[in-house]
Design an enzyme around this catalytic site. Sequence first.
Site, PDB file in Angstrom:
ATOM      1  N   LYS A 257      -1.659   4.839   3.688  1.00 51.49           N
ATOM      2  CA  LYS A 257      -1.151   4.319   4.964  1.00 51.49           C
ATOM      3  C   LYS A 257      -0.421   5.387   5.761  1.00 51.49           C
ATOM      4  O   LYS A 257      -0.645   5.552   6.966  1.00 51.49           O
ATOM      5  CB  LYS A 257      -0.221   3.133   4.725  1.00 51.49           C
ATOM      6  CG  LYS A 257       0.156   2.414   6.014  1.00 51.49           C
ATOM      7  CD  LYS A 257       1.509   1.761   5.965  1.00 51.49           C
ATOM      8  CE  LYS A 257       2.624   2.763   6.220  1.00 51.49           C
ATOM      9  NZ  LYS A 257       3.944   2.132   6.445  1.00 51.49           N
ATOM     10  N   ASP A 276      -1.435  -1.644   5.938  1.00 53.21           N
ATOM     11  CA  ASP A 276      -0.375  -2.041   5.006  1.00 53.21           C
ATOM     12  C   ASP A 276      -0.505  -3.545   4.779  1.00 53.21           C
ATOM     13  O   ASP A 276      -1.477  -4.171   5.229  1.00 53.21           O
ATOM     14  CB  ASP A 276       1.007  -1.664   5.552  1.00 53.21           C
ATOM     15  CG  ASP A 276       1.283  -2.274   6.924  1.00 53.21           C
ATOM     16  OD1 ASP A 276       0.460  -3.106   7.397  1.00 53.21           O
ATOM     17  OD2 ASP A 276       2.312  -1.938   7.534  1.00 53.21           O
TER      18      ASP A 276
END
Length: 387
Positions: A257, A276
Amino acid sequence: MAKHAVLSSGAKLWRSLPCAKSELRLDLTLACGQTFRWRETAEGHWTGVIGGRVWTLTQTEDTLWYYVYTNQDRPGGKNKPEKKDSLKIESGTAPQHSEVEAEMLRDFFQLHVKLGDLYREWGAADCHFKEISDIFTGVRMLRQDPTECLFSFICTSNNHISRIQGMVERLCQALGSPLCQLDQTSYHDFPTLSTLADSGVEERLRDLGFGYRARFLQQSAKQILDTHGLQWLDGLRSIPYLEARDALRTLPGVGAKVADCVCLMSLDKHEAVPVDTHVWQIAKRDYKYTADNGQKTLTEKIHRDIGDFFRRLWGPYAGWAHSVLFCADLKKFQSLKEMTNLKQPKKEEEREGQCKELKRELDGHEKKKSKLERQKKAKMSVKTEEV
């Protein structure tokens, strides 16, 4: 003591660029978790740092206004208050300064990208996006300094926006060069790689409440300098997205991420889609994404598959479209939805029908892709047996 500039107090001292609110909304773009150092210092006025200078920005319907402060008597490494007459607008000192600043601002907001055209393309391909985009216009991706972006996002692990803002601010105050002071607020540049790599930084940052992130910050800076050199991060802008992402992931504290955030927000990789748990929930709730097979934790495969899902849906600027939905889902902006009456039964039925049709097309694409992959594996297996 110098004060934060306000447009109504003297527009002659400000400079401007033509920019409609449909192309950029400061209140959404600067507060949606892309960057962590901009504050609303007066109604509709945002103050932060770009390129080692302190700026205040505001906008009218078709104009982006900017005011640039410069410290004519910068303290030698000491963060002492500035006198009011030691601060002036740098853009007013010479025509060449004005053009340099205008170009800095165009680059930071990537104003060459026609956001309205992209919104229309995404809305035509995605009925849910079309609904959201009618409210959340002007959410634009920033082109940040790669060093600031990387080390800010290392701070985001298991964190929320307001806490991240405090950590990044403490990082700059502790290790960054002082720029100026306005209304008792001190502004600092972001720390350099060399400063962050210093052996004493980890302990200092732990004392400031960074926890385990302190080690990641210091070690990542040291690894970049020891292994790659000062220009390495900037150089990642010129290589393909997947190569840049994999290179970033070799750094301590940088997972999928964070690497995607840095790629999207500072390295010109518009197709990067940071995933996420928040984005995962959006995919499941609003796009009926079920390819995770009921998985409870966000795995590498889910991250990759959701990114691919949105890239197929939105195209080469998928990361930009993703940021609009991310922004629309933040609690701080829910009042915008409440102010807009979205409950129109007939239109809702039409949208639902369009979404079902779109989902059928996407599911068909997935099944076709899976079938082709199985056929390819079968052919490879036959060839292997023949050999």
